[in-house]
Write a protein that holds these residues in place. Sequence first.
Motif, PDB file in Angstrom:
ATOM      1  N   LYS A 571       7.811  51.116   1.222  1.00  0.00           N
ATOM      2  CA  LYS A 571       6.367  51.179   1.459  1.00  0.00           C
ATOM      3  C   LYS A 571       5.995  52.427   2.246  1.00  0.00           C
ATOM      4  N   GLN A 572       6.790  52.705   3.270  1.00  0.00           N
ATOM      5  CA  GLN A 572       6.506  53.884   4.084  1.00  0.00           C
ATOM      6  C   GLN A 572       6.650  55.161   3.265  1.00  0.00           C
ATOM      7  N   MET A 573       7.724  55.219   2.442  1.00  0.00           N
ATOM      8  CA  MET A 573       7.932  56.396   1.610  1.00  0.00           C
ATOM      9  C   MET A 573       6.825  56.536   0.568  1.00  0.00           C
ATOM     10  N   ALA A 574       6.339  55.403   0.007  1.00  0.00           N
ATOM     11  CA  ALA A 574       5.258  55.462  -0.982  1.00  0.00           C
ATOM     12  C   ALA A 574       3.966  55.971  -0.350  1.00  0.00           C
ATOM     13  N   GLU A 575       3.702  55.501   0.874  1.00  0.00           N
ATOM     14  CA  GLU A 575       2.482  55.980   1.558  1.00  0.00           C
ATOM     15  C   GLU A 575       2.569  57.478   1.819  1.00  0.00           C
ATOM     16  N   GLU A 576       3.770  57.912   2.259  1.00  0.00           N
ATOM     17  CA  GLU A 576       3.902  59.345   2.507  1.00  0.00           C
ATOM     18  C   GLU A 576       3.737  60.129   1.219  1.00  0.00           C
ATOM     19  N   ASP A 577       4.327  59.619   0.109  1.00  0.00           N
ATOM     20  CA  ASP A 577       4.201  60.320  -1.182  1.00  0.00           C
ATOM     21  C   ASP A 577       2.745  60.314  -1.659  1.00  0.00           C
ATOM     22  N   LEU A 578       2.004  59.208  -1.420  1.00  0.00           N
ATOM     23  CA  LEU A 578       0.605  59.126  -1.850  1.00  0.00           C
ATOM     24  C   LEU A 578      -0.244  60.158  -1.107  1.00  0.00           C
ATOM     25  N   LEU A 579       0.002  60.240   0.205  1.00  0.00           N
ATOM     26  CA  LEU A 579      -0.754  61.231   0.980  1.00  0.00           C
ATOM     27  C   LEU A 579      -0.446  62.643   0.492  1.00  0.00           C
ATOM     28  N   ALA A 580       0.858  62.901   0.232  1.00  0.00           N
ATOM     29  CA  ALA A 580       1.223  64.232  -0.261  1.00  0.00           C
ATOM     30  C   ALA A 580       0.613  64.487  -1.627  1.00  0.00           C
ATOM     31  N   THR A 581       0.509  63.457  -2.485  1.00  0.00           N
ATOM     32  CA  THR A 581      -0.045  63.614  -3.827  1.00  0.00           C
ATOM     33  C   THR A 581      -1.541  63.940  -3.755  1.00  0.00           C
ATOM     34  N   GLU A 582      -2.230  63.187  -2.887  1.00  0.00           N
ATOM     35  CA  GLU A 582      -3.670  63.450  -2.740  1.00  0.00           C
ATOM     36  C   GLU A 582      -3.909  64.868  -2.246  1.00  0.00           C
ATOM     37  N   SER A 583      -3.100  65.306  -1.304  1.00  0.00           N
ATOM     38  CA  SER A 583      -3.289  66.654  -0.784  1.00  0.00           C
ATOM     39  C   SER A 583      -3.038  67.690  -1.875  1.00  0.00           C
ATOM     40  N   ASN A 584      -1.978  67.460  -2.669  1.00  0.00           N
ATOM     41  CA  ASN A 584      -1.662  68.400  -3.761  1.00  0.00           C
ATOM     42  C   ASN A 584      -2.752  68.371  -4.821  1.00  0.00           C
ATOM     43  N   GLU A 585      -3.335  67.183  -5.034  1.00  0.00           N
ATOM     44  CA  GLU A 585      -4.378  67.065  -6.050  1.00  0.00           C
ATOM     45  C   GLU A 585      -5.604  67.885  -5.653  1.00  0.00           C
ATOM     46  N   GLN A 586      -5.965  67.758  -4.376  1.00  0.00           N
ATOM     47  CA  GLN A 586      -7.114  68.535  -3.910  1.00  0.00           C
ATOM     48  C   GLN A 586      -6.851  70.033  -4.063  1.00  0.00           C
ATOM     49  N   ASP A 587      -5.608  70.449  -3.726  1.00  0.00           N
ATOM     50  CA  ASP A 587      -5.284  71.876  -3.839  1.00  0.00           C
ATOM     51  C   ASP A 587      -5.331  72.338  -5.291  1.00  0.00           C
ATOM     52  N   GLU A 588      -4.839  71.545  -6.202  1.00  0.00           N
ATOM     53  CA  GLU A 588      -4.820  71.930  -7.611  1.00  0.00           C
ATOM     54  C   GLU A 588      -6.241  71.963  -8.195  1.00  0.00           C
ATOM     55  N   LEU A 589      -7.098  70.994  -7.795  1.00  0.00           N
ATOM     56  CA  LEU A 589      -8.490  71.008  -8.267  1.00  0.00           C
ATOM     57  C   LEU A 589      -9.196  72.277  -7.812  1.00  0.00           C
ATOM     58  N   THR A 590      -8.878  72.648  -6.570  1.00  0.00           N
ATOM     59  CA  THR A 590      -9.526  73.866  -6.061  1.00  0.00           C
ATOM     60  C   THR A 590      -9.053  75.082  -6.847  1.00  0.00           C
TER      61      THR A 590
END
Length: 631
Positions: A571-590
Amino acid sequence: MVRKSPFNVHNRRSSALASRLSIAGNPAGGPCGPPSKDPRNLRDKQWQANAIRTLIQFLVQSGFSQAVSIKTLQSPTAKDFQAIFKFIYQKIDEHYVYQKKFEEEVPTILKGVRYPYADGISKSNLYAVGSMHAWPLFLGVLIWMVELVLCGDKISVDGDGDLDEMIVDGQKVDHTFYDYLIRSYDNFLEGTDDFETMDAELMETFDQKNEKIIAEIERFKKATATLEKELNALKNVESPLQNEERIRSTLVRDVRSLKEHISAVDLKKQRHKDAYAKLRDQIKSSDDELAKLVEEKRRLQIIVDAQEMSPADVERMTSEREQLGQALKLQTAQTKEKMETFLKMEISGQKIVDQLEKQIQSFNSYAYRLQLTEIIPSGALGVPGTPQLIAIAMGGLTTVPELEFRAQVARPDQIVSLDLKNVMRPMLIKLKSHFNASAHRVHEDSMAVQESLDRLAETYAERMEEVHNIENQKRKEEELYKEEKQMIAAQADASKDEIESLDQEIQHMRTDVRNELRLAQQKAARISADYEELLKRHQDHQARSVNQLVKTLDDLIAFRTYIAESLTDIKQMAEEDLLATESNEQDELTEFSSGSANAMPMTPSRSIAYAHSSKYDGALPASRGDRVSAL
């Protein structure tokens, strides 16, 4: 002193069930369980005293903060035992933290360190540590832990460098193999079953060591071959000791000969010194006489010079001088001849004296070899005029004296210490007659002995003939005895057969009775054994069922704990991966928004898929052991 423990008990305790669930099927963690009974005599007073001394020595050397004594450890309190146990266990696992009550954690700790008799330790015993029935058990636990710590110190490696060998029980043990076992066991607990790399490293290490050993063996073989060649060479030649002994005996003989020669030379030197002294005295007297004559001549010359002489007196004096000169020449020639004759006679006499000395030495040597040389009493042999000497008798026979050579004597008959003609000759004749008489007596005795021997031989022959006759008579008596014995034996055999038949009937009757009794006893024993077997099987089945139930509950609890910890980690690793994914998504959209108009727009679902494909590839641990190690 800080001890570095070689046992990673904390990691082993947290990962043993997670990495090797198959071990749960065997409580001992191996193919066979621990011994059911402690082989140590824990109740023995002598063993307890030795164990207490060992424990005190370990605590003092390890820096235990509290004061301990033999009296304290004979019946310690629960507080003392708890402090000692925690101190010793800290040497094994310095990172361990006590989370429950001490009485509840001790059994778990003992099982964790694989104490063979941990099942015999109960919580009730821990509440009464100092009691008579509980303290020997806990003293055995403490001694076992002390030995475990000492063993760990022996196989541990100091920070200054690696040791190739260590001493265990007075013997050298290769440390490399222990290091291999420790690393293999650590990998085994972490869930790794592939040990080929470590096996290859171990083989390479042993090969390197074997090369040194082989080179050393070759060197020793060459040295052995060289020494064997030297030994064979020494065996083929004569022994140095024998050679030195031969040289020594030769030197001893030479020394003895030289001493004899020196003695003879000293005697000759003394004789020459005496002769030189005589000649010097004669020369001195001749010089004095010459001086007197010169003085007389001078006085007469003065008188002659003072007288008035006529020609007739001169002629007369001249004639007298010529006559005196001729008389002097004649006297000088006679003196020279006499001196030459004297020298020849002296040389001849010296040769005779040397021969006499050699004869005396030869006589003394032969007398010494025949054991005849000794001092004899006056008139011992009935010869008058024998010198007064000390009397020594040997076996009733007086021995001959030893002759002495005397160089400086007044008369020739005194050159030898004894009178040869009047003393030695009669003495030797007396000894000769005595030895002849002894030889005759010995011959007569031997003849008598021979006659006695002949008589004994005749008597022996007669006795042997009598013995032969007695043996013939004995043989006849033995034949009669054998015939009578055979008749008696035949009668005895008949009686014996009858007795045996009666004994067999009696034995058959006894056998029938015993068989019936044995069948009855066997039937009763089988019934009793069946009952005991059924009872034992029932008890064993009940115990196995209880143990299986307890073991299953322990496994379920451990598995549940492991699942909960794993879910939390995931669960902890999934949360960390989700946060990293959201951050990468924002960067890629930009980045895509600022890119070219012909580029494909990045939808949220595609960005999430892209993030997962790039982030989760191999991110999760490969095995349960890795996850537990990461925890």
